[in-house]
Design an enzyme around this catalytic site. Structure first.
Site, PDB file in Angstrom:
ATOM      1  CB  ILE A 136      -1.003   0.024   1.186  1.00 48.23           C
ATOM      2  CG1 ILE A 136      -0.304  -0.129   2.530  1.00 48.23           C
ATOM      3  CG2 ILE A 136      -2.089  -1.019   1.015  1.00 48.23           C
ATOM      4  CD1 ILE A 136      -1.256  -0.059   3.732  1.00 48.23           C
ATOM      5  CG  ASP A 137      -0.123   4.323  -2.619  1.00 53.95           C
ATOM      6  OD1 ASP A 137       0.500   3.467  -3.272  1.00 53.95           O
ATOM      7  OD2 ASP A 137      -1.151   4.885  -3.037  1.00 53.95           O
ATOM      8  CE  LYS A 138       6.910   8.954   2.959  1.00 50.65           C
ATOM      9  NZ  LYS A 138       6.157  10.216   3.052  1.00 50.65           N
ATOM     10  CB  THR A 140      -2.384   4.160   1.906  1.00 46.30           C
ATOM     11  OG1 THR A 140      -2.635   5.025   0.793  1.00 46.30           O
ATOM     12  CG2 THR A 140      -3.625   3.332   2.180  1.00 46.30           C
ATOM     13  NE  ARG A 236      -2.778   8.633  -3.574  1.00 44.83           N
ATOM     14  CZ  ARG A 236      -1.459   8.769  -3.505  1.00 44.83           C
ATOM     15  NH1 ARG A 236      -0.685   7.695  -3.376  1.00 44.83           N
ATOM     16  NH2 ARG A 236      -0.915   9.970  -3.575  1.00 44.83           N
TER      17      ARG A 236
END
Length: 302
Positions: A136-138, A140, A236
């Protein structure tokens, strides 16, 4: 050992570095140009230059050198381990933490923390991603499954590929969504405008996101999302695409947005079949404090 990538030209025209950049979204243009400069890109066994113009039907071979090994240091990052057994770990990743080391983030990552807290991790991915099945993104927050051995890794990765695992997210988005539910189906690929971004593009990979409205506020909507696919920045990109970007998102959101620690996006629920027992396991993680505080402020405003 070096790896080889094969690209066959199909109707593309122009410089080879640009064509490869469009075809191989996972590599940066500077990386591809460096490989060309170092003689790693060839046609018919002959290295070519960056300004070479491609022709239809040509077979390009890229011999990628072994990646530089980053020194993986176990770090006590006090990770929140939600569940652990002999095969699997479920971890609740905080906002602001990168999942695995890279050139820009050599330490302080989830992997560094896992190496400190977990004895064994799978070795299927390259050396900088032990145990990592998905990301998962930094900025998130939320749940990730981690494999402790290669068998578990293969089983969990197959569930992701076959879309049998369960992943639900909570997001706060700009705008008041008028309908209760929605399904977004739009292919996602690397943005041609900004290489740090993804975008809905015809050449992209198929991507499907489902969402349901949980609560509306003045100017914002709280939604639950379920992923059918797992493209980079999928939620996103999809929410921006339909006109309801995630609040706090520095890449895809408007400049005037809610203050937080990045996007208000949380991987709330994770479900999968246990790789050994076959039992369906479901885990939930509470919203981060900044998320809860922001929702409280929005409720008080209404």
């Amino acid at each position: 050992m070096d790896n080889q990538i094969e690209v066959i030209i199909k109707d593309e025209t122009g410089r080879i570095d640009k064509v490869l950049n469009d075809r191989l979204a996972e590599y940066s243009r500077s990386q591809l140009q460096q490989w060309i400069k170092d003689g790693h890109v060839s046609i018919d066994g002959k290295p070519i230059k960056a300004n070479y113009k491609v022709h239809n039907g040509e077979k390009i071979i890229i011999t990628t050198p072994e990646p530089e090994v980053l020194d993986l240091v176990p770090e006590n990052l006090d990770l929140t381990i939600v569940y652990e057994d002999e095969d699997v770990v479920v971890v609740n990743k905080p906002q602001g933490m990168v999942v695995h080391p890279s050139a820009g983030h050599p330490n302080g990552t989830l992997v560094n923390g896992l190496l400190y807290q977990i004895k064994n991790l799978s070795t299927i991915n390259d050396v900088v991603r032990p145990g990592i099945v998905h990301r998962i993104d930094k900025d998130t927050s939320g749940l990730l499954m981690v494999a402790k051995n290669d068998h578990a890794h293969e089983v969990l990765a197959k569930q992701l590929k076959d879309k049998t695992s369960l992943r639900k997210y909570i997001a706060l988005v700009h705008g008041e969504i008028p309908h209760e539910k929605g399904r977004i189906e739009a292919p996602i690929g690397r943005s041609k405008v900004n290489r740090k971004m993804q975008a809905v593009t015809e050449e992209g990979k198929s991507a499907v996101t489902h969402f349901e409205v949980l609560q509306r506020f003045e100017g914002y909507t709280l939604i639950e999302l379920q992923l059918e696919t797992g493209r980079t920045h999928q939620i996103r990109v999809h929410m921006q695409y339909i006109g309801y970007p995630v609040a706090g998102d520095p890449l895809y959101g408007p400049k005037k947005t809610l203050k937080g620690n990045g996007q208000f996006l949380h991987a709330k629920l994770l479900g999968f079949e246990h790789p050994t027992t076959g039992e369906m396991m479901v885990f939930e993680a509470p919203l981060p404090e900044i998320f809860k505080k922001t929702l409280k402020q929005l409720k008080e405003k209404d």
